[in-house]
Write a protein that holds these residues in place. Structure first.
Motif, mmCIF file in Angstrom:
data_model
loop_
_atom_site.group_PDB
_atom_site.id
_atom_site.type_symbol
_atom_site.label_atom_id
_atom_site.label_comp_id
_atom_site.label_asym_id
_atom_site.label_seq_id
_atom_site.Cartn_x
_atom_site.Cartn_y
_atom_site.Cartn_z
ATOM 1 N N LYS A 193 0.650 -1.332 -0.035
ATOM 2 C CA LYS A 193 -0.026 0.050 0.134
ATOM 3 C C LYS A 193 0.830 1.262 -0.035
ATOM 4 C CE LYS A 193 -1.889 1.572 3.829
ATOM 5 N NZ LYS A 193 -2.787 1.480 5.062
ATOM 6 N N PHE A 194 2.136 1.053 0.195
ATOM 7 C CA PHE A 194 3.141 2.272 0.550
ATOM 8 C C PHE A 194 3.765 2.663 -0.700
ATOM 9 C CE2 PHE A 194 2.500 0.820 4.818
ATOM 10 C CZ PHE A 194 1.800 1.603 5.387
ATOM 11 N N MET A 195 3.642 1.722 -1.952
ATOM 12 C CA MET A 195 4.320 2.019 -3.296
ATOM 13 C C MET A 195 3.832 3.447 -3.599
ATOM 14 S SD MET A 195 5.159 -1.497 -5.285
ATOM 15 C CE MET A 195 3.320 -2.138 -4.991
ATOM 16 N N ASN A 196 4.624 4.040 -4.117
ATOM 17 C CA ASN A 196 4.486 5.376 -4.862
ATOM 18 C C ASN A 196 4.190 5.405 -6.376
ATOM 19 O OD1 ASN A 196 4.443 7.251 -2.439
ATOM 20 N ND2 ASN A 196 6.494 6.888 -2.445
ATOM 21 N N HIS A 197 3.811 6.458 -7.105
ATOM 22 C CA HIS A 197 3.375 6.721 -8.244
ATOM 23 C C HIS A 197 4.472 7.253 -9.038
ATOM 24 C CE1 HIS A 197 1.485 8.017 -11.833
ATOM 25 N NE2 HIS A 197 2.120 9.057 -11.852
ATOM 26 N N ASN A 198 4.927 6.431 -10.065
ATOM 27 C CA ASN A 198 5.946 7.037 -11.143
ATOM 28 C C ASN A 198 5.402 6.479 -12.725
ATOM 29 O OD1 ASN A 198 8.053 7.649 -12.884
ATOM 30 N ND2 ASN A 198 9.552 8.040 -10.923
ATOM 31 N N ALA A 199 4.980 7.350 -13.469
ATOM 32 C CA ALA A 199 4.667 7.174 -14.824
ATOM 33 C C ALA A 199 5.775 7.132 -15.795
ATOM 34 C CB ALA A 199 3.671 8.126 -15.029
ATOM 35 N N ILE A 200 7.008 8.088 -15.356
ATOM 36 C CA ILE A 200 8.128 7.993 -16.205
ATOM 37 C C ILE A 200 9.032 6.785 -16.336
ATOM 38 C CG2 ILE A 200 10.147 9.552 -16.577
ATOM 39 C CD1 ILE A 200 7.183 10.736 -17.351
ATOM 40 N N ALA A 201 9.331 6.482 -14.675
ATOM 41 C CA ALA A 201 10.534 5.460 -14.830
ATOM 42 C C ALA A 201 9.712 4.298 -13.762
ATOM 43 C CB ALA A 201 11.621 5.852 -14.353
ATOM 44 N N PRO A 202 8.673 3.751 -13.853
ATOM 45 C CA PRO A 202 8.169 2.572 -12.994
ATOM 46 C C PRO A 202 9.075 1.404 -12.892
ATOM 47 C CG PRO A 202 7.069 2.427 -15.190
ATOM 48 C CD PRO A 202 8.002 3.705 -15.215
ATOM 49 N N SER A 203 8.866 0.793 -11.678
ATOM 50 C CA SER A 203 10.030 -0.505 -11.373
ATOM 51 C C SER A 203 9.163 -1.595 -11.315
ATOM 52 C CB SER A 203 10.963 -0.131 -10.257
ATOM 53 O OG SER A 203 10.305 0.093 -9.249
ATOM 54 N N VAL A 204 7.619 -1.496 -11.239
ATOM 55 C CA VAL A 204 6.849 -2.351 -10.898
ATOM 56 C C VAL A 204 5.695 -2.195 -11.877
ATOM 57 C CG1 VAL A 204 5.092 -3.045 -9.105
ATOM 58 C CG2 VAL A 204 7.269 -2.269 -8.428
ATOM 59 N N THR A 205 4.808 -3.260 -12.129
ATOM 60 C CA THR A 205 3.659 -3.361 -12.971
ATOM 61 C C THR A 205 2.938 -4.304 -12.371
ATOM 62 O OG1 THR A 205 2.908 -3.640 -14.884
ATOM 63 C CG2 THR A 205 4.286 -5.470 -14.472
ATOM 64 N N PHE A 206 1.763 -4.465 -12.576
ATOM 65 C CA PHE A 206 0.707 -5.349 -11.924
ATOM 66 C C PHE A 206 -0.413 -5.886 -13.008
ATOM 67 C CE2 PHE A 206 -1.290 -0.920 -12.172
ATOM 68 C CZ PHE A 206 -2.365 -1.367 -12.467
ATOM 69 N N ASP A 207 -1.036 -7.011 -12.616
ATOM 70 C CA ASP A 207 -2.275 -7.557 -13.140
ATOM 71 C C ASP A 207 -3.310 -7.540 -12.320
ATOM 72 O OD1 ASP A 207 -1.719 -9.760 -12.084
ATOM 73 O OD2 ASP A 207 -0.857 -10.757 -14.000
ATOM 74 N N ILE A 208 -4.426 -7.956 -12.893
ATOM 75 C CA ILE A 208 -5.774 -7.961 -11.804
ATOM 76 C C ILE A 208 -6.310 -9.410 -12.225
ATOM 77 C CG2 ILE A 208 -7.868 -7.173 -11.257
ATOM 78 C CD1 ILE A 208 -7.011 -4.385 -11.872
ATOM 79 N N ASP A 209 -6.494 -10.360 -11.246
ATOM 80 C CA ASP A 209 -7.111 -11.607 -11.450
ATOM 81 C C ASP A 209 -8.649 -11.641 -11.007
ATOM 82 O OD1 ASP A 209 -5.121 -12.931 -12.515
ATOM 83 O OD2 ASP A 209 -4.406 -13.718 -10.771
ATOM 84 N N ASN A 210 -9.594 -11.865 -11.761
ATOM 85 C CA ASN A 210 -10.828 -11.993 -11.498
ATOM 86 C C ASN A 210 -11.611 -10.791 -10.852
ATOM 87 O OD1 ASN A 210 -11.021 -14.720 -12.190
ATOM 88 N ND2 ASN A 210 -9.773 -15.398 -10.418
#
Length: 242
Positions: free
Chosen positions: A94-111
């Motif tokens: 929950k504490f990960m911050n936003h960065n649109a220019i140089a993200p180090s994390v991505t995500f997907d959503i199940d169901n």
């Protein structure tokens, strides 16, 4: 044995090493530049590594409106027709911050319920884990949450007609709108700059033509940066992202 699977994320596919990550590889601590909290790696993390889920309570739209009738929730993740409310969670994601220019994390959503995080590139020891919140997070933001480390525009509601201009044609529509006051237009453009991680006190402007040897100019939103300056600043970011 390491389990290797193919996972889909926004923009493509990558290999997820689902058993190679340990929560001990990250720490939540204060961010020197923002003053709030962030998540930092305490050991190298390989690209494609499965990091964990966004932990919280799954709620529907009615419950969201009941819990937050007049406030914008800070730690609610939309997963489709439902939401994950992490306001009472102590999980580090929950504490990960936003960065649109140089993200180090991505995500997907199940169901439409489970948000899975992965390393989108190799992460070095000491790097901050950040991801692109997406345009939906920023669209319609009307107030600045208290005790939130993320960057927000003024507490001025952006009209539905204006929205958040995330393209050059949308920016032109905002500037040409005859029914919206300039304050609304400035707020709409600032929200788009927020999305790109631009600090409101240090907004970069394009260099003047044929004067590349000059240092880049900066303006401050709080010091009444002109609408034209803000539009030029957003054009710069949109062209860089194209």
């Amino acid at each position: 044995q390491t389990l290797t699977t193919m996972r889909r994320f926004r923009g493509g596919l990558f290999l997820a090493l689902t058993s190679s990550f340990s929560p001990t590889k990250v720490v939540v601590r204060k961010c020197a530049d923002l003053g709030g909290f962030g998540v930092f790696a305490t050991a190298p993390i390989a690209q494609g590594t499965y990091l964990g889920i966004y932990e919280g309570e799954i709620i529907d739209d009615d419950e969201l409106r009941r819990r937050y009738p007049s406030l914008e929730p800070t730690y609610v993740f939309r997963t489709g027709d439902t939401y994950v409310d992490a306001v009472n969670s102590t999980h580090w994601t929950k504490f990960m911050n936003h960065n649109a220019i140089a993200p180090s994390v991505t995500f997907d959503i199940d169901n439409d319920k489970t948000v899975n995080f992965y390393a989108s590139r190799d992460v070095d020891d000491g790097d901050e884990l950040v991801f692109d919140y997406g345009t939906e997070f920023w669209d319609g933001r009307t107030i600045k949450p208290i005790n939130d480390d993320r960057i927000y525009a003024d507490a001025v509601q952006v009209s539905v007609a204006l929205g958040v201009p995330m393209s050059l044609p949308a920016l032109s529509d905002v500037l040409q709108d005859q029914d919206s006051p300039e304050q609304q237009k400035r707020a709409a453009i600032m929200r788009a700059l927020d999305y790109f991680g631009i600090e409101r006190h240090h907004i970069p402007l394009p260099r003047k033509k044929l004067l590349f040897f000059r240092p880049r100019r900066f303006v401050s939103y709080d010091d009444d940066a002109s609408l034209a300056d803000l539009a030029d600043a957003l054009r710069l970011q949109l062209r860089r992202a194209a």
